[in-house]
Design an enzyme around this catalytic site. Sequence first.
Site, PDB file in Angstrom:
ATOM      1  N   ASP A 120     -26.652  40.386  92.159  1.00 44.04           N
ATOM      2  CA  ASP A 120     -26.475  38.773  91.901  1.00 44.04           C
ATOM      3  C   ASP A 120     -25.585  38.629  90.696  1.00 44.04           C
ATOM      4  O   ASP A 120     -25.623  39.437  89.705  1.00 44.04           O
ATOM      5  CB  ASP A 120     -27.774  38.234  91.761  1.00 44.04           C
ATOM      6  CG  ASP A 120     -27.848  36.701  91.786  1.00 44.04           C
ATOM      7  OD1 ASP A 120     -26.866  36.283  92.587  1.00 44.04           O
ATOM      8  OD2 ASP A 120     -28.415  36.117  91.322  1.00 44.04           O
ATOM      9  N   HIS A 139     -28.759  28.689  94.920  1.00 45.10           N
ATOM     10  CA  HIS A 139     -29.137  29.173  93.734  1.00 45.10           C
ATOM     11  C   HIS A 139     -29.776  28.123  92.852  1.00 45.10           C
ATOM     12  O   HIS A 139     -29.671  27.066  93.296  1.00 45.10           O
ATOM     13  CB  HIS A 139     -27.843  29.567  92.976  1.00 45.10           C
ATOM     14  CG  HIS A 139     -27.178  30.787  93.457  1.00 45.10           C
ATOM     15  ND1 HIS A 139     -26.968  31.871  92.492  1.00 45.10           N
ATOM     16  CD2 HIS A 139     -26.660  31.208  94.397  1.00 45.10           C
ATOM     17  CE1 HIS A 139     -26.217  32.961  92.980  1.00 45.10           C
ATOM     18  NE2 HIS A 139     -26.176  32.523  94.272  1.00 45.10           N
ATOM     19  N   GLY A 140     -30.682  28.592  91.676  1.00 43.08           N
ATOM     20  CA  GLY A 140     -31.108  27.550  90.815  1.00 43.08           C
ATOM     21  C   GLY A 140     -32.495  26.692  91.500  1.00 43.08           C
ATOM     22  O   GLY A 140     -32.299  25.784  91.663  1.00 43.08           O
ATOM     23  N   ASN A 143     -35.928  33.756  90.971  1.00 43.97           N
ATOM     24  CA  ASN A 143     -36.498  34.537  89.885  1.00 43.97           C
ATOM     25  C   ASN A 143     -37.708  34.257  89.186  1.00 43.97           C
ATOM     26  O   ASN A 143     -38.687  35.004  89.358  1.00 43.97           O
ATOM     27  CB  ASN A 143     -35.369  34.333  88.991  1.00 43.97           C
ATOM     28  CG  ASN A 143     -35.414  35.295  87.754  1.00 43.97           C
ATOM     29  OD1 ASN A 143     -36.308  36.166  87.772  1.00 43.97           O
ATOM     30  ND2 ASN A 143     -34.462  35.360  86.873  1.00 43.97           N
TER      31      ASN A 143
END
Length: 288
Positions: free
Chosen positions: A83, A216-217, A240
């Site tokens: 990533d 993402h995020g 994550n």
Amino acid sequence: MLLDNNLTLAILRKAEAEGYGILAQVCYDANSVIAVVRAAEKCRSPAIIMLFPVTLAFGKGPFLQFCLKAAHQASVPIAVNLDHATDPEHLELALSLAEQGVAFDSIMVDASHAETDEENIALARPYIERAEKCGIAVEVELGRLEGGEAGLRVISDAKLTRPEKALEFMKGTGARILAPSIGNLHGLYLRPPNFRQDILKDLQNTFKGSIPLCLHGTDQLPDELFKECIKNGISKINVNSWAREPYVKTLADALQSKPLPDAIEDATKAFEAVCERLFEVFGSAGKA
């Protein structure tokens, strides 16, 4: 074609066709890799193990080989993705390993720091061409996300994806996966997230069946927002801290009273539990 049998693309295309999302979980160590595999096998879910460049730089080829074997020997489809590869030394490391036969299934060539789409394309395309020769599918970001995470540089000026530019951009880069900027950001949301679902819908209309979309995020996002994004075309969901934070806390707490192997097992189970919950939320449980 070199990418006809690419595992990441096969996983994402099936998810897109059947309307569920794929957990792409960042892993910083071997324990978290094992946790993803255990959880995916238990839930019969496909998954993606993700490494940040800082982790690849730390463990280099031997750690990547471990990740690839753990993923590819699982009883369910699990790919391995790099990533946010931005710096030339990280891209060179990943691609030189691939040319020696130790290849990620996919990498993100992140040139979103470029000032223009044309500069983004110019920076990314040479790496993408080299990756494809090794059978690696490449993800790119159109627009720019704000924020930062543990192991990533901090970006301060976001740019939303312009759907009318997306087809030209993907043709220009030659990439196979698109990460749009729709109001999402890396790290903590200081205000409730306001995602531009209209951008996602436009991208879905443009790319359905050809270019998978990646979110993402995702820190702190509510389950219903994940589900809405999947409905509007997202198939790869990068995660994550959802799993990282319980893992670290459980390990630290357990070490106060337990031997190291027992503490590691407790922490790994905490990581697994988050993955299992997200497989259910994303609708991928039972799809492998």
